[in-house]
Design a protein around this motif. Structure first.
Motif, PDB file in Angstrom:
ATOM      1  N   GLY A  49       0.819  -1.206   0.000  1.00 26.07           N
ATOM      2  CA  GLY A  49       0.000   0.000   0.000  1.00 26.07           C
ATOM      3  C   GLY A  49       0.854   1.258   0.000  1.00 26.07           C
ATOM      4  N   PRO A  50       0.221   2.416  -0.130  1.00 25.65           N
ATOM      5  CA  PRO A  50       0.964   3.680  -0.113  1.00 25.65           C
ATOM      6  C   PRO A  50       1.613   3.918   1.244  1.00 25.65           C
ATOM      7  CG  PRO A  50      -1.392   4.083   0.019  1.00 25.65           C
ATOM      8  CD  PRO A  50      -1.223   2.623  -0.271  1.00 25.65           C
TER       9      PRO A  50
ATOM     10  N   GLN B   8       3.893  11.790   7.028  1.00 31.59           N
ATOM     11  CA  GLN B   8       4.472  12.131   8.324  1.00 31.59           C
ATOM     12  C   GLN B   8       3.378  12.379   9.352  1.00 31.59           C
ATOM     13  OE1 GLN B   8       7.639  11.972   9.027  1.00 31.59           O
ATOM     14  NE2 GLN B   8       7.287  12.542  11.179  1.00 31.59           N
ATOM     15  N   GLU B   9       2.283  12.998   8.924  1.00 32.94           N
ATOM     16  CA  GLU B   9       1.175  13.275   9.845  1.00 32.94           C
ATOM     17  C   GLU B   9       0.520  11.985  10.317  1.00 32.94           C
ATOM     18  OE1 GLU B   9      -3.045  15.801   9.900  1.00 32.94           O
ATOM     19  OE2 GLU B   9      -1.678  15.956   8.181  1.00 32.94           O
ATOM     20  N   GLU B  10       0.361  11.023   9.402  1.00 30.80           N
ATOM     21  CA  GLU B  10      -0.218   9.724   9.774  1.00 30.80           C
ATOM     22  C   GLU B  10       0.687   8.978  10.731  1.00 30.80           C
ATOM     23  OE1 GLU B  10      -2.831   8.567   5.783  1.00 30.80           O
ATOM     24  OE2 GLU B  10      -0.672   8.157   5.843  1.00 30.80           O
ATOM     25  N   LYS B  11       1.993   9.061  10.505  1.00 33.19           N
ATOM     26  CA  LYS B  11       2.935   8.407  11.415  1.00 33.19           C
ATOM     27  C   LYS B  11       2.833   8.992  12.814  1.00 33.19           C
ATOM     28  CE  LYS B  11       6.380   7.187   7.887  1.00 33.19           C
ATOM     29  NZ  LYS B  11       7.770   7.437   7.412  1.00 33.19           N
ATOM     30  N   GLU B  12       2.692  10.301  12.900  1.00 30.50           N
ATOM     31  CA  GLU B  12       2.609  10.958  14.210  1.00 30.50           C
ATOM     32  C   GLU B  12       1.330  10.544  14.939  1.00 30.50           C
ATOM     33  OE1 GLU B  12       2.952  15.106  13.442  1.00 30.50           O
ATOM     34  OE2 GLU B  12       5.078  14.998  12.891  1.00 30.50           O
TER      35      GLU B  12
END
Length: 478
Positions: free
Chosen positions: A429-430, A434-438
């Protein structure tokens, strides 16, 4: 000319007709007890009619009174004709089954002792009928079974009956030889009676220890039917549950009854085969009740088994390394089906029992338990039993295929799913922003903090650990 309504009113209803017939038939038997005015075939015919009427409670009330029960009991236990006696006992057994109040009536009339004496007969019909009557009187009566064992050798009669049944089972073919339906029915009733006595009178359980090898012999030499938990299989299993399999008093056959010298693992293996067949044959809702005794007996056998048998049972019941090509519980093996059942909403009774068994098969060691079944299946049991999980249990571990030498010991396994890391599918998948990781890191931080507060799992929050090790860098707002 009379109207149709008038003709119908003049005729007795079918319910009233049945009641009148039952009353009249019992009256004939009562007179016959005093005057002996019936021929044998007449007497038997009346009892047979009463048996048919007595299969349904409605409008058979006279059969369930004290006078009705006494009349049937006198023919059943005092007649010199075996045919008459058994016809009366069939009527009596139906009455005791359908109307619980009749059980105490029979006890009050003093026929409990006579039933115990009658069980000494070596006859399948008598065994079937008397066992059922004594079994039904274990409910809703004050019949003293300890007295029946002491004064009328009830336990010895049951032991001898089971020993006679075991002789019918062929040594070579593992199937019953010359077994008739009545043999199976009689065996089932005698086993049900034994189970209830040992359940309600646990101090009497040792009286039946000499039947343990005979029960295992019948069970092992019986071909597993489909579905597997038909009579007498389920009654053989149940009968063993309350008995002293460990022979703590060292008064009988010792562990040789459970683990015979010719093949110590044969009984354990056969019980596991029965469980395996049952899981396939029954839907989950039905399986929850049907398979629970088998699972309980397997756990009892494992508890007292010698080390060699324990290792064999672990090999049969725990996931093998071959199953780790997929997440545990996804294959079609017995262990996978057991793991799925351990989390099924339709098996509330089996869930806890299966998890407990897997924990016992893991030496009651939390780390080994997680290693064997994966944290996903182990977590619920460990949390509900307030068992702490060592931090090492949450790390990927190495494993070899059971019994195979030369297997690559560097293969790492996911501690959550139990799947080998090199067999896990790649994430195509994609990539996360960085925001999703945070956001994911924050969610994991909260989950780890909640988990730590339970005190059950001794793990360190990875964010906290990163800060301590200097691997965490706080960025400016811009």
């Amino acid at each position: 000319m009379a109207s149709t309504a008038q003709v119908t009113a003049a005729q007795p209803s079918s319910s009233q007709k049945k009641l009148d017939e039952v009353t009249a038939l019992l009256a004939k038997l009562t007179v016959d007890l005093k005057e002996t005015n019936l021929l044998p075939h007449q007497r038997n015919s009346i009892l047979e009619e009463l048996k048919v009427h007595g299969r349904v409670v409605e409008n058979a009330d006279p059969l369930f009174t004290k006078d009705g029960i006494e009349t049937l009991a006198r023919y059943g236990f005092e007649s010199t004709s075996s045919v008459t006696s058994r016809e009366a006992l069939r009527c009596l057994a139906n009455a005791l089954l359908l109307q619980p109040k009749t059980r105490q009536i029979l006890v009050d009339l003093g026929y409990g002792d006579k039933a115990a004496e009658r069980l000494k007969n070596d006859n399948r019909d008598d065994e079937f009928l008397i066992s059922r009557i004594l079994f039904l009187m274990t409910y809703d009566t004050n019949l003293d079974y300890e007295k029946l064992v002491a004064d009328h050798q009830l336990a010895e009669s049951i032991n001898q009956a089971i020993a006679r049944h075991s002789k019918r089972y062929s040594k070579s073919s593992r199937r019953a030889s010359q077994t008739q339906p009545m043999d199976t029915m009689a065996l089932s009733e005698i086993l049900k009676l034994m189970f209830n006595i040992t359940h309600f009178y646990p101090d009497l359980a040792d009286q039946f220890s000499k039947s343990i090898p005979h029960i295992f012999k019948i069970l092992f030499r019986s071909k597993i039917p489909n579905p597997p938990l038909q009579p007498p299989i389920k009654y053989l299993v149940n009968a063993l549950l309350n008995l002293d399999l460990e022979d703590k008093k060292q008064s009988h056959f010792g562990l040789n009854a459970v683990f015979p010298k010719f093949d110590q693992k044969c009984n354990a293996e056969h019980l596991i085969n029965i469980l395996d067949n049952a899981i396939v044959a029954y839907p989950e809702g039905e399986l929850d009740q049907a398979a629970a005794p088998v699972l309980t007996l397997i756990r009892r056998v494992y508890e007292i088994a010698p080390d060699s048998v324990k290792k064999y049972m672990e090999w049969l019941l725990l996931p093998t390394d071959d199953e780790r090509n997929r997440p545990l519980g996804k294959s079609d093996t017995l262990s996978a089906r057991l793991l799925r059942l351990s989390t099924s909403a339709l098996t509330p009774n089996l869930r806890g029992s299966i998890s407990s068994m897997m924990f016992e098969l893991s030496g009651k060691d939390a780390a080994k338990f997680v290693h064997n079944v994966g944290y996903g299946f182990a977590s619920g049991f460990l949390l509900s039993h307030n068992i702490a999980v060592p931090e090492s249990a949450m790390e990927a571990f190495s494993t070899n295929a059971k019994g195979e030498e030369g297997e690559d010991s560097s293969k790492r396994v996911n501690p959550i799913t139990g799947q080998r890391l090199d067999a896990e599918p790649e994430d195509t998948g994609p990539k996360m922003t960085q925001e999703e990781k945070e956001r994911e890191a924050e969610r994991l931080f909260v989950l780890f903090e909640r988990l730590k507060k339970t005190g059950v799992v001794n793990v360190k929050n990875p964010v906290e650990q990163a800060v301590e090790e200097g691997r965490f860098e706080e960025l400016d707002d811009d």
